[in-house]
Design a protein around this motif. Structure first.
Motif, short mmCIF file in Angstrom:
data_model
loop_
_atom_site.label_atom_id
_atom_site.label_comp_id
_atom_site.label_asym_id
_atom_site.label_seq_id
_atom_site.Cartn_x
_atom_site.Cartn_y
_atom_site.Cartn_z
N LYS A 57 40.59 -42.45 -29.30
CA LYS A 57 40.11 -43.78 -29.88
C LYS A 57 40.73 -44.39 -28.99
N LEU A 58 41.08 -44.48 -27.75
CA LEU A 58 41.33 -45.41 -26.87
C LEU A 58 40.31 -46.63 -26.61
N ALA A 59 39.33 -46.78 -27.09
CA ALA A 59 38.35 -47.42 -26.95
C ALA A 59 37.22 -47.23 -27.61
N ALA A 60 36.39 -48.18 -27.70
CA ALA A 60 35.50 -48.88 -28.72
C ALA A 60 33.73 -47.99 -28.52
N CYS A 61 33.70 -48.73 -26.81
CA CYS A 61 32.69 -47.91 -25.62
C CYS A 61 33.02 -47.92 -24.29
N ILE A 62 32.63 -47.21 -23.71
CA ILE A 62 32.23 -47.18 -22.22
C ILE A 62 31.11 -46.23 -21.81
N ASN A 63 31.01 -47.90 -20.22
CA ASN A 63 30.18 -47.53 -19.88
C ASN A 63 30.31 -46.85 -18.96
N ILE A 64 29.45 -45.56 -17.71
CA ILE A 64 29.22 -45.56 -16.41
C ILE A 64 28.25 -45.44 -16.02
N LEU A 65 28.64 -46.22 -14.61
CA LEU A 65 27.81 -47.26 -13.98
C LEU A 65 27.51 -46.19 -12.93
N PRO A 66 26.71 -46.15 -12.06
CA PRO A 66 26.28 -45.25 -10.88
C PRO A 66 27.08 -45.16 -10.40
N LYS A 67 26.91 -44.34 -9.04
CA LYS A 67 27.18 -44.75 -7.89
C LYS A 67 27.28 -45.92 -7.45
N SER A 68 28.50 -45.97 -6.51
CA SER A 68 28.80 -47.41 -5.69
C SER A 68 29.33 -46.83 -4.66
N SER A 69 29.92 -47.41 -3.08
CA SER A 69 30.11 -47.47 -2.16
C SER A 69 31.61 -47.81 -2.74
N ALA A 70 32.62 -47.68 -1.45
CA ALA A 70 34.22 -48.71 -1.38
C ALA A 70 34.50 -48.40 -0.41
N LEU A 71 35.02 -48.97 -0.08
CA LEU A 71 36.00 -49.28 0.81
C LEU A 71 37.05 -49.49 1.11
N TYR A 72 38.39 -48.54 1.07
CA TYR A 72 39.78 -49.31 1.09
C TYR A 72 40.59 -48.53 2.07
N PHE A 73 42.22 -49.20 1.78
CA PHE A 73 42.82 -48.75 3.00
C PHE A 73 43.80 -47.40 2.00
N TRP A 74 44.08 -45.89 2.46
CA TRP A 74 44.58 -44.89 2.38
C TRP A 74 45.78 -44.34 3.17
N LYS A 75 46.56 -44.47 3.16
CA LYS A 75 47.62 -43.63 4.01
C LYS A 75 47.29 -44.72 5.40
N GLY A 76 47.15 -45.63 5.62
CA GLY A 76 47.07 -46.02 6.93
C GLY A 76 45.58 -46.08 7.56
N GLU A 77 44.54 -45.48 6.91
CA GLU A 77 43.32 -45.44 6.94
C GLU A 77 42.09 -45.67 6.87
N LEU A 78 41.68 -46.65 6.88
CA LEU A 78 40.14 -46.99 6.58
C LEU A 78 39.61 -46.32 6.23
N GLU A 79 38.82 -46.09 4.60
CA GLU A 79 38.18 -44.69 3.87
C GLU A 79 37.34 -44.74 3.24
N GLU A 80 35.63 -44.70 3.15
CA GLU A 80 34.29 -44.89 2.63
C GLU A 80 34.70 -44.12 1.74
N SER A 81 34.25 -44.43 0.51
CA SER A 81 33.38 -43.36 -0.01
C SER A 81 32.71 -43.58 -0.74
N THR A 82 32.24 -43.13 -2.20
CA THR A 82 31.11 -43.35 -3.02
C THR A 82 31.97 -42.91 -4.41
N GLU A 83 31.12 -43.98 -5.25
CA GLU A 83 32.79 -44.28 -6.57
C GLU A 83 31.27 -44.18 -8.20
N ILE A 84 32.30 -43.37 -9.25
CA ILE A 84 31.30 -43.62 -10.45
C ILE A 84 32.21 -44.08 -11.42
N LEU A 85 32.18 -45.62 -12.10
CA LEU A 85 32.79 -47.05 -12.66
C LEU A 85 32.70 -46.42 -13.92
N LEU A 86 33.63 -46.54 -14.82
CA LEU A 86 34.14 -46.48 -16.08
C LEU A 86 34.60 -47.78 -16.78
#
Length: 136
Positions: A57-86
């Motif tokens: 009961k920590l939320a009233a509603c949660i939307n689960i959005l479809p795959k999106s591309s993400a670019l980010y730095f992780w441990k000094g390297e540029l990474e690319e992945s797909t993610e699902i966003l809540l």
């Protein structure tokens, strides 16, 4: 009105003062509710985390959005992945508990858990969030 404003100077009483103001005026206090953004590696994990949040009961509603591309730095390297966003709609006062809980069950070493306050919206929807998520 002056009494409520003077109560705002005391952090312990601020929450009470805002609730009192809202109850007296029937108006929504900007920032009372928030939307939290939580990234997940795939749809199954997203659904599992969403259900766990709802079960607590920590939320009233949660939307689960479809795959999106993400670019980010992780441990000094540029990474690319797909993610699902809540998109998690909840009381702002629950964001700390929500964040702690999600970190305890999320598979990522450092999951994205960020929130933005809700400034304004449909008063009936905002009241529904209030009624759906138990207070402190």
């Amino acid at each position: 009105e002056v009494v409520i404003l003077s109560l705002l100077t005391y952090p312990v009483l601020k929450s009470f003062a805002l609730q009192l103001h809202s109850a007296l005026t029937g108006s929504y206090i900007s920032g009372t509710h928030s939307i939290a953004f939580i990234n997940c590696v795939n749809e199954q994990i997203a659904k599992d985390i969403a259900r766990a949040i709802m079960d607590k009961k920590l939320a009233a509603c949660i939307n689960i959005l479809p795959k999106s591309s993400a670019l980010y730095f992780w441990k000094g390297e540029l990474e690319e992945s797909t993610e699902i966003l809540l998109l998690v709609k909840t009381r702002t006062s629950k964001i700390g508990e929500l964040s702690n809980y999600v970190r305890s069950i999320h598979p990522f070493e450092i999951p994205e858990i960020i929130s933005l306050p809700i400034d304004q919206g449909n008063p009936l929807y905002l009241k529904w969030i209030e009624e759906s998520v138990p207070g402190d």
